[in-house]
Design a protein around this motif. Structure first.
Motif, short mmCIF file in Angstrom:
data_model
loop_
_atom_site.label_atom_id
_atom_site.label_comp_id
_atom_site.label_asym_id
_atom_site.label_seq_id
_atom_site.Cartn_x
_atom_site.Cartn_y
_atom_site.Cartn_z
N ASN A 152 0.84 -1.19 0.00
CA ASN A 152 0.00 0.00 0.00
C ASN A 152 0.87 1.25 0.00
OD1 ASN A 152 -2.46 -1.66 0.66
ND2 ASN A 152 -1.26 -2.01 2.51
N ASN A 153 0.63 2.12 -0.95
CA ASN A 153 1.37 3.38 -1.04
C ASN A 153 0.45 4.52 -0.65
OD1 ASN A 153 3.80 2.21 -2.02
ND2 ASN A 153 2.86 2.01 -4.04
N LEU A 154 0.77 5.16 0.48
CA LEU A 154 -0.05 6.23 1.03
C LEU A 154 0.60 7.58 0.75
CD1 LEU A 154 -2.27 7.36 2.98
CD2 LEU A 154 -0.67 6.92 4.84
N VAL A 155 -0.22 8.54 0.25
CA VAL A 155 0.24 9.91 0.02
C VAL A 155 -0.74 10.86 0.71
CG1 VAL A 155 0.73 11.71 -1.68
CG2 VAL A 155 1.31 9.32 -2.17
N ILE A 156 -0.21 11.72 1.58
CA ILE A 156 -1.04 12.70 2.29
C ILE A 156 -0.56 14.10 1.91
CG2 ILE A 156 -1.79 13.55 4.53
CD1 ILE A 156 -1.16 10.81 5.69
N ASP A 157 -1.48 14.89 1.37
CA ASP A 157 -1.19 16.29 1.03
C ASP A 157 -1.88 17.19 2.04
OD1 ASP A 157 0.42 15.99 -1.27
OD2 ASP A 157 -1.37 15.43 -2.43
N LEU A 158 -1.08 17.98 2.77
CA LEU A 158 -1.59 18.89 3.80
C LEU A 158 -1.40 20.32 3.33
CD1 LEU A 158 -2.65 19.36 6.72
CD2 LEU A 158 -0.24 19.39 7.44
N ASN A 159 -2.46 21.12 3.43
CA ASN A 159 -2.39 22.52 3.03
C ASN A 159 -3.00 23.39 4.13
OD1 ASN A 159 -1.99 24.58 0.71
ND2 ASN A 159 -4.09 24.96 1.41
N ILE A 160 -2.24 24.39 4.56
CA ILE A 160 -2.71 25.35 5.57
C ILE A 160 -2.73 26.74 4.93
CG2 ILE A 160 -2.35 26.33 7.85
CD1 ILE A 160 -0.81 23.83 8.60
N ASP A 161 -3.91 27.29 4.78
CA ASP A 161 -4.06 28.60 4.15
C ASP A 161 -3.80 29.71 5.18
OD1 ASP A 161 -4.68 30.78 2.62
OD2 ASP A 161 -6.79 30.23 2.28
N ILE A 168 1.03 27.02 3.69
CA ILE A 168 2.01 25.99 4.01
C ILE A 168 1.54 24.68 3.40
CG2 ILE A 168 3.14 24.68 5.84
CD1 ILE A 168 2.80 27.08 7.66
N GLN A 169 2.38 24.06 2.60
CA GLN A 169 2.03 22.81 1.95
C GLN A 169 3.04 21.73 2.31
OE1 GLN A 169 1.78 23.76 -2.23
NE2 GLN A 169 -0.27 24.63 -2.03
N GLU A 170 2.53 20.56 2.58
CA GLU A 170 3.39 19.45 2.97
C GLU A 170 2.86 18.16 2.36
OE1 GLU A 170 6.67 17.66 4.79
OE2 GLU A 170 6.14 19.80 4.75
N ARG A 171 3.76 17.35 1.79
CA ARG A 171 3.37 16.05 1.25
C ARG A 171 4.10 14.95 2.02
NH1 ARG A 171 2.75 14.21 -4.94
NH2 ARG A 171 0.70 15.11 -4.46
N ILE A 172 3.33 13.97 2.46
CA ILE A 172 3.88 12.84 3.21
C ILE A 172 3.66 11.57 2.41
CG2 ILE A 172 3.78 11.53 5.36
CD1 ILE A 172 2.61 14.02 6.69
N ARG A 173 4.71 10.80 2.20
CA ARG A 173 4.62 9.51 1.52
C ARG A 173 4.97 8.41 2.52
NH1 ARG A 173 4.53 9.95 -4.08
NH2 ARG A 173 5.01 12.03 -4.91
#
Length: 266
Positions: A152-161, A168-173
Motif C-alpha cells: 500500500n502506497n499512502l500519500v497525504i497532502d496537507l495545506n494550511i491557508d 504551508i504545503q506538505e506532502r507525506i509519503r
C-alpha cells in the motif's frame, strides 16, 4: 485520535480487506468425464462493511462508506489445476482517496493498493460418483498453503491557508507492506448438475516477522452453472485480523455478501 486522524486511518483500514478466496475450480463433471487440466478466472466484488478498534477508538463503516472513498478497483481470482494439485492467484488492485477541510486546513489522502494472495492446494478426497438417491452428487476436500502480500502506497497532502501571506504545503509519503502466511482447507459439495456449494476457512499471520499477529477468514459460495464454461457465484465472507505496527494494536472485522462470475476451461 482527532477526526482527521480517523479519516486517514479509515482509508488504511480498508487496506486490511484482502482479496477473497472464492471457489474457482467449479468442476461439475463426473469423475469419468474429468480432464487432468482445468483453468478458471473469476472477477468478483465484496460488498463489505467493517468494524475497527485501534488506539482506543472504534470505527464503524458501512458498504456505502467504503465505496465512497474508492475511486477505482478490480478484484479477481484465477486457478490452474492439474489432477489433485492446484495453484491460485487472488488479487485486489484499488485506488482510494478522500478529502477533508476544516477552516484553513485541508487534507487529501490518496492510497494505491495491491494485494496478492498466492495459494497452492492439494485435494485429499474427491468423489463425484454417487447414486441417484444420494443428496450430494459429489464432494471434495482440499488443503491450501501460501502467502498474502500487502503493498500500500499512502500519500497525504496537507495545506494550511495563511491568507495574504500564502500557505504551508506538505506532502507525506508512507509505503506499507508485509506478508502473511496462510494455511487453510476448502470443500466443495455438488448438490445437482447445476448447483455447487463451496466453503473455505484459513488462518495465518502468526506474528512471524512483520506479519499480522493473527488472521482468519471464512468464505461460503453458491455456484450456479449457467453454461458449461461459466458459473455465477453468490455467497458471504467474514474476515478478521489483529496486527501490531509501531506499538499500535489494530483489530479489523470485515463481512458482507460477495458476487462473482467464473469462466472455466476444462
Amino acid at each position: 485520535m482527532k477526526r482527521s486522524g480517523l479519516i486517514v486511518f479509515s482509508c488504511l483500514v480498508l487496506l486490511g480487506t484482502p482479496a477473497i478466496a472464492q471457489v474457482t475450480n467449479l468442476d461439475f463433471n463426473e469423475e469419468t468425464d474429468k480432464k487432468d487440466w482445468s483453468f478458471s478466472f473469476t472477477p468478483y466484488a465484496l460488498l463489505a462493511a467493517q468494524s475497527t478498534d485501534v488506539g482506543g477508538e472504534k470505527i464503524r463503516q458501512s458498504f456505502n462508506d467504503l465505496s465512497s472513498i474508492t475511486n477505482a478497483g478490480f478484484q479477481f481470482v484465477s486457478t490452474v489445476r492439474y489432477k489433485r494439485f492446484s495453484f491460485s492467484v487472488d488479487g485486489t488492485f484499488a485506488t482510494l482517496g478522500i478529502e477533508e477541510e476544516s477552516g484553513p486546513v485541508s487534507i487529501e489522502v490518496g492510497i494505491k493498493q495491491n494485494i496478492i494472495d498466492l495459494r497452492g492446494g492439494y485435494t485429499f478426497y474427491s468423489t463425484f460418483q454417487s447414486e441417484e438417491t444420494d443428496i450430494a452428487k459429489g464432494w471434495s476436500i482440499e488443503g491450501t498453503l501460501g502467502g498474502k502480500n500487502w503493498v500500500n502506497n499512502l500519500v497525504i497532502d496537507l495545506n494550511i491557508d495563511l491568507g495574504p501571506i500564502g500557505s504551508i504545503q506538505e506532502r507525506i509519503r508512507e509505503p506499507l507492506s508485509w506478508w502473511d502466511m496462510m494455511v487453510g482447507v476448502r470443500t466443495n459439495i455438488l448438490v445437482s448438475p447445476k448447483v455447487l456449494l463451496g466453503a473455505s476457512f484459513s488462518v495465518g499471520g502468526f506474528g512471524i516477522g512483520d506479519s499480522s499477529k493473527f488472521t482468519h477468514d471464512l468464505t461460503y459460495i453458491n455456484a450456479f452453472r449457467v453454461w458449461r464454461y461459466m458459473t455465477i457465484n453468490a455467497g458471504f465472507r467474514s474476515f478478521k485480523y489483529k496486527r501490531i505496527d509501531n506499538g499500535l494494536e489494530t483489530k479489523v472485522n470485515v463481512l458482507g455478501p460477495l458476487l462473482g462470475v467464473s469462466f472455466i476451461l476444462n
